[in-house]
Write a protein that holds these residues in place. Sequence first.
Motif, short mmCIF file in Angstrom:
data_model
loop_
_atom_site.label_atom_id
_atom_site.label_comp_id
_atom_site.label_asym_id
_atom_site.label_seq_id
_atom_site.Cartn_x
_atom_site.Cartn_y
_atom_site.Cartn_z
N LEU A 129 0.82 -1.21 0.00
CA LEU A 129 0.00 0.00 0.00
C LEU A 129 0.86 1.26 0.00
CD1 LEU A 129 -2.92 -0.71 2.52
CD2 LEU A 129 -2.76 -1.31 0.10
N ALA A 130 0.23 2.35 -0.43
CA ALA A 130 0.83 3.68 -0.31
C ALA A 130 -0.09 4.53 0.55
CB ALA A 130 1.02 4.31 -1.68
N TRP A 131 0.51 5.51 1.23
CA TRP A 131 -0.26 6.50 2.00
C TRP A 131 -0.08 7.84 1.33
CZ3 TRP A 131 1.73 5.76 7.76
CH2 TRP A 131 1.59 4.41 8.13
N SER A 132 -1.14 8.62 1.25
CA SER A 132 -1.04 9.96 0.68
C SER A 132 -2.14 10.83 1.26
CB SER A 132 -1.15 9.91 -0.85
OG SER A 132 -2.43 9.45 -1.25
N ASN A 133 -2.05 12.13 0.99
CA ASN A 133 -3.07 13.06 1.42
C ASN A 133 -4.00 13.38 0.28
OD1 ASN A 133 -3.69 16.32 1.44
ND2 ASN A 133 -4.11 15.31 3.39
#
Length: 418
Positions: A57-61
Motif C-alpha cells: 500500500l501507499a499512504w497519501s493526502n
Amino acid sequence: MSDITQSITSLHLFEAFGVEIEYMIADRSTLDVCPIADKLIEAECGSIQDEITLGDLAWSNELALHVIELKTALPAPSLTGLSQVFQDHVGRINGHLKGQNATLLPSAMHPWMNPATEMQLWPHGYSEVYEAFDRIFDCTGHGWANLQSVHLNLPFCGDEEFGRLHAAVRLVLPLLPGLAASSPLMDGRPSGMLDTRLDVYRSNARRVPLVSGHVIPEQAFTEADYRRLIFEPMFQQIAPLDPDGILQDEFLNARGAIARFDRGSIEIRVIDVQECPAADLAILQATVAVLKALTEERWSRLAEQQAVEVEPLFRILRDAIRVGHDAVIDNAAYLSLFGFRKSSASVGELWRHLIDCTSPETDAATATALDVILDEGPLAARILKRLHGNTSHEETANVYRDLANCLTGGRPFSSDVN
C-alpha cells in the motif's frame, strides 16, 4: 484526483484492481477533526512527503489536511485478501496517531465538522493544484472539505473494452448507495439523506457545472467520443477561470466514474467509506461480480446497455442518495438489463437478486460484512437506527466512537448494540 500509483494501461478487463480508501484523522478524546496528515507521514518516514509506499500500500493526502488515503501501490490481481492488508495499515497508522492523541475515523462525512472554520488545505507538494481548486470552487464547503470515499480502479485495453466496461459501470452507479451509503449526518444533525456525501459532492463544482455533470457519465463508449462529449466541453467551460490551464487535465472530471485514458482505467467514485476495510472490500467484490456479468452480456446485450440515457439513471441515483436500499425502481426496462423480470423493485431487492446470481468472490471477513449490509441495510441506516432519534452531541459522539472501534478492530457495525 486520487490515483493508484502505477499505470494499469496494458491490463485487460478485471485482470487487476486499484483500491483507494480515505479516512478522517480525529482527536481521540473529542473526535473533532485533527489536521495532522503531514505529521502522520513524517512519523512513518521521517519527513513530510506527498506519498509514501509501504509494501503493498501507499499512504497519501487528499486535499484536506485531516484526511489520509490508503491505496494499492500496484494493481492487485485479486480483491480477495486485500481487506486484511488495509486493516494491517489501519493498525500501523493508529499506532502513530496514538502519540498525537488522535485516531482514524471511518464513514464518508464527519457528523459535526464545520468546514468554514476547520478546513485546512494540504500545504505541501501538489499545493498549486489544490490552491487552484480552492480559488475557483471554494473548498471550505462540505463537498470539498468533509467527504471520504472508496475508489475502485478497473482496467481496460482499447476502445472495445472501454465501451463494454463504461456501459456496465453507468448502469451500476445508481445502485451503489444502496450498499454503501454511510453519511446520514451533517452539521450535527440528520441531513434527511442516507448518502449526504454524494448529495454535496454532486454540487461542489456548481460554478463549472460540466465538471461533475449529472454524476452519471454521458453515453460515451470510445475515447474519441469521451473526449468530445466530456473532456472538451468541461475544459472550455473552466478555461476563463483557469487561464494557466492548471486544472485542465483528466483529473478535473468529477463524475461518479471517470475514464483515465492516461492509464487505461475507469475509476468508480460514488462509494462511501465503510466502518472497516472488510466492509469496503465486500462492496467492491459485489460490484465487480455484477460488472463482470454485464460485460459478459449475461442478462442483456451491449447495445441495450449503451442505449440507456443519463436522465433515467440519475433519477435512480437521486432516490438512492436519499433513502439507499429502500429506493424504489419502477423502470422495468432498466431492471430487465439485470435479468430482473418485475415491473418494480427496491434497490435492496435488486442487490439481493444480483448477489444471488453472481456469487461474489468473498473471503470470510468480507462475506460476514456483506451479510450485515444485506440484512441491516447500508451503514447510514444502521447509524440512524442506533441513534434512535437522539442526535445530541453526546450520543452522536458515542456512536461514532464505536465506529472508530469497529475500524480499529476490523469488525462490522451493527444497528443492534447487543
